[in-house]
Motif scaffolding. Structure first.
Motif, PDB file in Angstrom:
ATOM      1  N   PHE A  43       0.858  -1.188   0.000  1.00  0.00           N
ATOM      2  CA  PHE A  43       0.000   0.000   0.000  1.00  0.00           C
ATOM      3  C   PHE A  43       0.892   1.235   0.000  1.00  0.00           C
ATOM      4  CE2 PHE A  43      -2.514  -3.192   2.366  1.00  0.00           C
ATOM      5  CZ  PHE A  43      -3.649  -3.222   1.567  1.00  0.00           C
ATOM      6  N   VAL A  44       0.311   2.363  -0.411  1.00  0.00           N
ATOM      7  CA  VAL A  44       1.005   3.652  -0.267  1.00  0.00           C
ATOM      8  C   VAL A  44       0.083   4.560   0.520  1.00  0.00           C
ATOM      9  CG1 VAL A  44       1.669   5.756  -1.535  1.00  0.00           C
ATOM     10  CG2 VAL A  44       2.475   3.531  -2.318  1.00  0.00           C
ATOM     11  N   ILE A  45       0.659   5.363   1.402  1.00  0.00           N
ATOM     12  CA  ILE A  45      -0.134   6.381   2.086  1.00  0.00           C
ATOM     13  C   ILE A  45       0.405   7.730   1.641  1.00  0.00           C
ATOM     14  CG2 ILE A  45      -0.830   7.355   4.309  1.00  0.00           C
ATOM     15  CD1 ILE A  45      -0.719   4.601   5.496  1.00  0.00           C
ATOM     16  N   ALA A  46      -0.530   8.604   1.229  1.00  0.00           N
ATOM     17  CA  ALA A  46      -0.122   9.935   0.741  1.00  0.00           C
ATOM     18  C   ALA A  46      -1.277  10.903   0.887  1.00  0.00           C
ATOM     19  CB  ALA A  46       0.284   9.835  -0.726  1.00  0.00           C
ATOM     20  N   ASP A  47      -0.969  12.195   0.750  1.00  0.00           N
ATOM     21  CA  ASP A  47      -2.017  13.219   0.786  1.00  0.00           C
ATOM     22  C   ASP A  47      -2.949  13.022  -0.412  1.00  0.00           C
ATOM     23  OD1 ASP A  47       0.095  14.103   2.501  1.00  0.00           O
ATOM     24  OD2 ASP A  47      -0.780  16.111   2.460  1.00  0.00           O
ATOM     25  N   ILE A  48      -4.214  13.350  -0.220  1.00  0.00           N
ATOM     26  CA  ILE A  48      -5.216  13.000  -1.230  1.00  0.00           C
ATOM     27  C   ILE A  48      -4.937  13.596  -2.621  1.00  0.00           C
ATOM     28  CG2 ILE A  48      -6.844  14.856  -0.599  1.00  0.00           C
ATOM     29  CD1 ILE A  48      -9.068  12.656  -1.247  1.00  0.00           C
ATOM     30  N   ASP A  49      -4.511  14.848  -2.696  1.00  0.00           N
ATOM     31  CA  ASP A  49      -4.401  15.447  -4.036  1.00  0.00           C
ATOM     32  C   ASP A  49      -3.258  14.871  -4.869  1.00  0.00           C
ATOM     33  OD1 ASP A  49      -6.672  17.337  -4.040  1.00  0.00           O
ATOM     34  OD2 ASP A  49      -5.637  18.071  -2.265  1.00  0.00           O
ATOM     35  N   PRO A  50      -2.036  14.769  -4.323  1.00  0.00           N
ATOM     36  CA  PRO A  50      -1.011  14.079  -5.104  1.00  0.00           C
ATOM     37  C   PRO A  50      -1.370  12.609  -5.357  1.00  0.00           C
ATOM     38  CG  PRO A  50      -0.162  14.706  -2.947  1.00  0.00           C
ATOM     39  CD  PRO A  50      -1.472  15.377  -3.105  1.00  0.00           C
ATOM     40  N   ALA A  51      -2.078  11.979  -4.402  1.00  0.00           N
ATOM     41  CA  ALA A  51      -2.485  10.581  -4.599  1.00  0.00           C
ATOM     42  C   ALA A  51      -3.431  10.476  -5.796  1.00  0.00           C
ATOM     43  CB  ALA A  51      -3.156  10.045  -3.343  1.00  0.00           C
ATOM     44  N   LYS A  52      -4.382  11.394  -5.865  1.00  0.00           N
ATOM     45  CA  LYS A  52      -5.330  11.405  -6.994  1.00  0.00           C
ATOM     46  C   LYS A  52      -4.576  11.593  -8.304  1.00  0.00           C
ATOM     47  CE  LYS A  52      -9.680  13.286  -5.281  1.00  0.00           C
ATOM     48  NZ  LYS A  52     -10.402  14.554  -5.085  1.00  0.00           N
ATOM     49  N   ASN A  53      -3.580  12.489  -8.265  1.00  0.00           N
ATOM     50  CA  ASN A  53      -2.788  12.751  -9.465  1.00  0.00           C
ATOM     51  C   ASN A  53      -2.023  11.489  -9.889  1.00  0.00           C
ATOM     52  OD1 ASN A  53       0.114  13.803 -10.554  1.00  0.00           O
ATOM     53  ND2 ASN A  53      -1.556  15.060 -11.324  1.00  0.00           N
ATOM     54  N   CYS A  54      -1.487  10.783  -8.896  1.00  0.00           N
ATOM     55  CA  CYS A  54      -0.704   9.573  -9.189  1.00  0.00           C
ATOM     56  C   CYS A  54      -1.548   8.461  -9.799  1.00  0.00           C
ATOM     57  CB  CYS A  54      -0.047   9.030  -7.922  1.00  0.00           C
ATOM     58  SG  CYS A  54       1.375   9.957  -7.382  1.00  0.00           S
ATOM     59  N   VAL A  55      -2.825   8.348  -9.381  1.00  0.00           N
ATOM     60  CA  VAL A  55      -3.637   7.238  -9.894  1.00  0.00           C
ATOM     61  C   VAL A  55      -4.369   7.617 -11.186  1.00  0.00           C
ATOM     62  CG1 VAL A  55      -3.952   6.284  -7.582  1.00  0.00           C
ATOM     63  CG2 VAL A  55      -5.763   7.665  -8.568  1.00  0.00           C
ATOM     64  N   LYS A  56      -4.246   8.882 -11.576  1.00  0.00           N
ATOM     65  CA  LYS A  56      -4.879   9.351 -12.816  1.00  0.00           C
ATOM     66  C   LYS A  56      -4.394   8.485 -13.984  1.00  0.00           C
ATOM     67  CE  LYS A  56      -7.389  12.557 -14.648  1.00  0.00           C
ATOM     68  NZ  LYS A  56      -8.741  12.797 -14.171  1.00  0.00           N
ATOM     69  N   GLY A  57      -5.342   7.891 -14.693  1.00  0.00           N
ATOM     70  CA  GLY A  57      -4.989   7.084 -15.864  1.00  0.00           C
ATOM     71  C   GLY A  57      -4.390   5.716 -15.531  1.00  0.00           C
ATOM     72  N   GLU A  58      -4.309   5.363 -14.226  1.00  0.00           N
ATOM     73  CA  GLU A  58      -3.771   4.054 -13.826  1.00  0.00           C
ATOM     74  C   GLU A  58      -4.952   3.157 -13.476  1.00  0.00           C
ATOM     75  OE1 GLU A  58      -0.566   3.517 -13.945  1.00  0.00           O
ATOM     76  OE2 GLU A  58       0.282   5.541 -13.949  1.00  0.00           O
ATOM     77  N   GLU A  59      -5.390   2.367 -14.426  1.00  0.00           N
ATOM     78  CA  GLU A  59      -6.610   1.559 -14.266  1.00  0.00           C
ATOM     79  C   GLU A  59      -6.554   0.603 -13.077  1.00  0.00           C
ATOM     80  OE1 GLU A  59      -9.665   1.593 -15.485  1.00  0.00           O
ATOM     81  OE2 GLU A  59      -8.974   3.501 -16.322  1.00  0.00           O
TER      82      GLU A  59
END
Ligand code: GLN
Length: 245
Positions: free
Chosen positions: A171-187
């Motif tokens: 798992f990764v724990i991160a702040d919501i906004d960079p986390a959202k950016n990281c999962v963008k386009g990652e199905e």
């Protein structure tokens, strides 16, 4: 520039007068944290940059911004290398011992990033697991202090998420906004609801009441006139587009 600064310092020491107040507001950040700060080519862009630029404008000063590792952001204002530290910095009691915080400008928190093939359901599931975090962050202290275990430390949320994709962490724990950016386009990836409730503020060296006042006034203004909301929208869109490239 450096030579001039040294000359000014030497001159002020020789004549016994205080060094002149700088005509530049220096911001220190960590530009791997979209949409709050990220690299647009070589330029540092993001919500925090605009907040600090607005503070400089209010003070009628020039503006400079530099990026370092997150662990070095708060030390840079303590040592006087920079005036404003803004890097999606969560206000914590521990940090308050070393710096002064402005009024908060956003309510947020950390989330769990997981693979859909290994869904995250509740906190108990994190116990004893390999968890990736960005070094020096509240995500790291969540793992060390709340879960009482050692995390896998990375330099950025994106690096932590790369370790998740590669199967090096569960798992990764991160702040919501960079986390959202990281999962963008990652199905294959998803994020959980908030597991903490946090607030971001600008950090400065203790004992600079005038500067603190200027920051708080700026924050109140940009909230009231819609600039903050506009920046959040614009920089989220820009950072998401950069991620998709
Ligand atoms: N909000 C988190 C903290 O303050 C993470 C900040 C960051 O990584 N830029 O620790």
């Amino acid at each position: 520039m450096k030579k001039i600064a040294m000359f000014a310092l030497a001159a002020s020491v020789l004549c016994g007068c205080a060094p002149k107040e700088s005509d530049t507001v220096k911001m220190i950040t960590e530009a791997t944290f979209p949409p709050y700060e990220f690299l647009r080519g070589k330029e540092i862009a993001g919500i925090d940059v605009e907040i600090c630029r607005a503070v400089a404008q209010k003070l009628g000063k020039k503006f400079q911004c530099e990026t370092v590792d997150f662990d070095s952001v708060i030390p840079a204002v303590i040592s006087g290398k920079a005036d404003l530290a803004a890097a999606g910095i969560t206000v914590t009691e521990d940090r308050k011992k070393n710096v002064d915080f402005s009024d908060p400008y956003v309510k947020t928190g950390i989330v769990v990033v997981y693979k859909k093939s290994n869904p995250f359901k509740d906190r108990d599931q994190l116990k004893g697991k390999k968890i990736g975090v960005q070094s020096g962050t509240t995500s790291e202290t969540f793992v060390t202090d709340e879960l009482k275990q050692e995390p896998d430390r990375s330099k950025s949320p994106a690096e932590a998420v790369a370790a998740l994709k590669a199967g090096r962490v569960e798992f990764v724990i991160a702040d919501i906004d960079p986390a959202k950016n990281c999962v963008k386009g990652e199905e294959e990836l998803a994020i959980s609801d908030f597991i903490t409730s946090e607030e971001y503020a600008v950090a400065i060296k203790k004992g600079r009441p005038e500067l603190l006042k200027a920051i708080n006034e700026t924050i109140a203004e940009i909230k009231a006139d819609g600039r903050l909301e506009k920046w959040v929208k614009e920089f989220t869109e820009e950072a998401d587009k950069l991620k998709e490239k």
